[in-house]
Design an enzyme around this catalytic site. Structure first.
Site, PDB file in Angstrom:
ATOM      1  N   ASP A  83      50.808  33.581  49.259  1.00 60.63           N
ATOM      2  CA  ASP A  83      49.779  33.041  48.368  1.00 60.63           C
ATOM      3  C   ASP A  83      50.376  31.987  47.421  1.00 60.63           C
ATOM      4  OD1 ASP A  83      47.291  32.855  47.162  1.00 60.63           O
ATOM      5  OD2 ASP A  83      47.090  34.995  46.790  1.00 60.63           O
ATOM      6  N   ASP A 139      38.303  32.649  49.161  1.00 59.28           N
ATOM      7  CA  ASP A 139      38.094  33.920  48.460  1.00 59.28           C
ATOM      8  C   ASP A 139      36.620  34.296  48.456  1.00 59.28           C
ATOM      9  OD1 ASP A 139      40.631  34.700  47.866  1.00 59.28           O
ATOM     10  OD2 ASP A 139      40.676  33.849  45.852  1.00 59.28           O
TER      11      ASP A 139
HETATM   12  C1  DGJ Z   1      44.250  35.124  45.768  1.00 63.50           C
HETATM   13  C2  DGJ Z   1      43.906  35.438  47.187  1.00 63.50           C
HETATM   14  O1  DGJ Z   1      43.079  34.474  47.727  1.00 63.50           O
HETATM   15  C3  DGJ Z   1      43.273  36.825  47.259  1.00 63.50           C
HETATM   16  O2  DGJ Z   1      42.887  37.111  48.569  1.00 63.50           O
HETATM   17  C4  DGJ Z   1      44.262  37.830  46.742  1.00 63.50           C
HETATM   18  O3  DGJ Z   1      45.368  37.866  47.591  1.00 63.50           O
HETATM   19  C5  DGJ Z   1      44.680  37.469  45.338  1.00 63.50           C
HETATM   20  N1  DGJ Z   1      45.152  36.106  45.250  1.00 63.50           N
HETATM   21  C6  DGJ Z   1      45.759  38.399  44.844  1.00 63.50           C
HETATM   22  O4  DGJ Z   1      46.251  38.046  43.622  1.00 63.50           O
END
Ligand code: DGJ
Length: 697
Positions: free
Chosen positions: A452, A520
């Protein structure tokens, strides 16, 4: 295939259905000749013989025609290359030779005697595709002072003369990535870019241009996509005489990429281009086929159905809770169980822990191995979440090395989501990340890493470094090198690129990750629009999609049927991200059925040709996948009005002379009828969705 004609100063590169031509004048000006349907060497010579058209006063004859316009001399277009020493800015080139590498890459070399600079333009068109991969190498070949590379775009693309050009782009923001928008290209420049240090949610580094009203399945479409995961810029210019050029590369402005000392060189990322006369759908399928064949690692493999705990548990995780989720996930037919954020360091909220990549001792007293072993015993692969480029100020790493983050001396250090960005251009940071991540992957049987990146660059400083500006580019190079090294050392581990959803999706990251987290936003209706945009360029094989809870937790509280959520997520790489401990027995059983069905259609969805049958704006939308004799249609009806039957779906990519059997009902359909008249979906009411499987008899 590459043909060289006209005393070796005219070249034609050809792929399956298209050709690309270049010509070097006697004055060493490299002109663009052709990009479109296949042509022969003789055609290219005839084009070259036409010379440049006359130009108006106050204009340059070269503008709009040069393959790689640089700064300096009689040019007024946006330069692809800008170089300076203390004394002189701009370049002047002499041709130094052409070379063909492996039969499909043309290298044209130029030198600038004053700067002692070498420039190589690379063009590669593989025999099984119509994508042209272009990039440049700039080398300080002299002995003089350092050269500052203010800008070095990967390529400039020149389109043929047409009436009205239309620009397609994929814009967005967090939770609303890759939304397709089309507009007329007027005179001047349209600049798409990221000045954020990562690819960004705001634009995918892609544009498409069509001149004569291309549709989904008909008409000429030109597309360009950049393989770069840092800041970038693509400028689309409509020049005074109507000609269109598109120039793009790393960096969002011209204020300096790198400084080159004698012997040093810079290789730009690839800027890929594609011409198709099969409309936007034909262009997408050509992009997908090329990425599956030449970009995405191990693309022939199928991506497993995953479970991710983020929406269910957030930062409040424990080993017992993850085991409970894993058992439910396994019973549902999940193949890969991923523990998201909060398993490491002091990460009980987003305020602490980033940088300390060892399991949280209270949450995982024996480390990750016991959980990974149980997940494996349940028949699933085991994955974890990391965000290695970041630190929280409240972390052991930052306490030990506060100077390791990007910052300007004497200035505040900006925090987003309570985190700072590590300076990956530093060798000590690179070494530390390698050690931590290599150690982590060796400490437990980990099969999958979700990587991420949750904030943009703001304070791009590097105290003590002579040319801190280089950090923008070198961060990305270091990220790529780290991923490459981890992949080589742990070849069975798959990687997902995530950046707060779809903030880092581009051809560069895709050449070293196995799939991407698309957004997301897991609302199944919004996802249809996001997926419509995403598939303009990238294939379903990398497009991760989760079924989450209803009402939607992450974004909008919308209620949706489990059926609608599953069929929406089945359009890509299916995952589940809901709180399974709250799902009823009925929901769990239904979910198991959907997962089973997905595994049956997966080869066609992940590797078939994708046809967008109806865009999500209307009540009914649908996508079709075709692979060999197998066809899968996914259709969604948001809401039925006045009891009207949704329109039939006219299918694509079938043989009109063949018959197709529906694998669920046994009904047999004639190909010509499916193509011309279409298929009833049987959808009704609200939030209905269906999967139709057809097999050629
Ligand atoms: C952002 C990601 O897009 C989510 O799926 C998740 O992993 C969060 N970060 C966790 O902090």
């Amino acid at each position: 295939m590459i043909e060289s004609v006209g005393k070796g100063r005219t070249w034609v590169l050809s792929g399956t259905a298209s050709s690309y031509g270049l010509h070097l004048t006697d004055g060493d000006e490299l002109l663009h000749l052709h990009w479109g349907p296949r042509i022969s060497g003789a055609d290219a010579e005839a084009l070259a013989a036409q010379g440049l058209p006359p130009c108006w006063p106050f204009e340059s004859q070269l503008d709009g025609h040069e393959e790689y316009p640089v700064e300096g001399g009689p040019r007024f277009v946006r330069p692809a290359l800008s170089v300076r020493t203390d004394m002189v800015r701009g370049t002047q080139w002499t041709f130094a030779g052409a070379e063909v590498i492996d039969g499909d890459e043309l290298r044209l070399r130029f030198t600038d005697a004053l700067h002692g600079l070498g420039l190589t333009l690379h063009h590669r068109m593989r025999g099984d595709a119509d994508v042209i991969e272009r990039w440049v190498t700039v080398t300080h070949e002299g002995e003089g002072p350092d050269l500052e590379l203010l800008r070095a775009d990967a390529a400039t693309w020149t389109l043929p003369q047409r009436g009205h050009w239309r620009l397609s782009q994929l814009h967005g923001r967090w939770a609303a990535e890759s939304l397709l928008v089309r507009s007329e290209l007027t005179y001047g420049e349209k600049v798409l870019s990221s000045r954020r240090g990562h690819t960004g949610h705001q634009h995918l580094p892609w544009v498409a241009l069509d001149a004569e009203g291309a549709t989904e399945e008909h008409g000429e479409v030109y597309g360009c996509a950049l393989a770069w995961s840092g800041s970038w810029r693509i400028a689309v210019q409509r020049l005074p005489d109507g000609l269109v050029q598109i120039t793009g590369g790393a960096g969002y402005d011209d204020s300096g990429l790198l400084r080159l000392a004698p012997g040093q060189s810079y290789t730009s990322p690839v800027f890929a281009g594609l011409w198709s006369d099969g409309g936007f759908g034909g262009a997408s399928r050509a992009w997908h086929a090329w990425q599956l064949a030449h970009v995405i690692p191990d693309a022939a493999s199928e991506r497993p159905v995953l479970y991710n705990s983020w929406e269910a548990t957030g930062f409040d995780i424990s080993e017992e809770q993850q085991r409970a989720l894993a058992r439910r996930a396994a019973a549902m037919g999940i193949e890969l169980f991923v523990v998201d954020d909060a398993w490491f360091g002091q990460r009980t909220s987003d305020r602490a822990g980033l940088g300390d990549w060892t399991p949280n001792a209270e949450r995982f007293p024996q480390g990750l191995k016991p959980l990974a072993d149980e997940v494996h015993a349940l028949g699933m692969q085991f994955g974890i979440w990391v965000e290695p480029e970041m630190v929280n100020a409240d972390s052991d790493l930052y306490r030990a090395h506060p100077d390791w983050v990007q910052h300007h001396p004497g200035r505040a250090r900006t925090e987003f989501r309570n985190q700072l960005v590590l300076n990956l251009a530093r060798e000590d940071v690179q070494a530390c990340l390698w050690e931590q991540l290599d150690g982590l992957l060796s400490s437990a049987p980990i099969d999958y890493v979700k990587w991420d990146f949750n904030r943009c660059f703001t304070d791009v400083g590097w105290p003590g470094e002579e040319y801190p500006q280089k950090l923008w580019v070198e961060h990305v190079h270091a990220l790529y090198a780290l991923l490459d090294r981890l992949r080589a050392a742990h070849p069975t581990v798959a990687f997902e690129s995530c950046s707060g959803g779809g903030g880092r999706i581009d051809l560069g990251i895709l050449s070293r990750t196995d799939q991407v987290w698309t957004s997301d936003n897991t609302d199944p209706l919004d996802r249809l629009g996001i997926q419509q945009g995403f598939t303009q360029l990238h294939p379903a094989r990398v497009m991760a999609a989760w079924v989450t809870d209803s009402p939607n937790v992450q974004l909008n509280g919308r209620f949706s049927t489990l059926r609608f959520r599953f069929v929406s997520a089945m359009a890509g790489v299916l995952g589940v991200g809901g709180d399974l401990t709250e799902w009823s027995e009925g929901e769990l059983t239904e979910a198991r059925g959907w997962a089973e069905l997905y595994k049956k259609i997966r080869p066609v969805v992940q590797h078939g040709g994708l046809y967008r049958l109806r865009a999500p704006e209307g009540g009914l939308s649908a996508v079709q996948y075709v692979r060999g004799d197998e066809t899968v249609v996914l259709a969604w009806l948001q809401a039925q009005h006045y009891g009207e039957l949704p329109p039939r779906l006219r299918l694509r990519g079938l043989d009109p002379a063949a018959a197709y059997e529906c694998l669920d009902t046994g009904a047999v359909h004639r190909g010509s009828v499916l193509l011309h008249h279409g298929l009833h979906t049987g959808l009704k009411g609200d939030m209905d969705a269906t999967v139709i499987r057809l097999r050629r008899r």
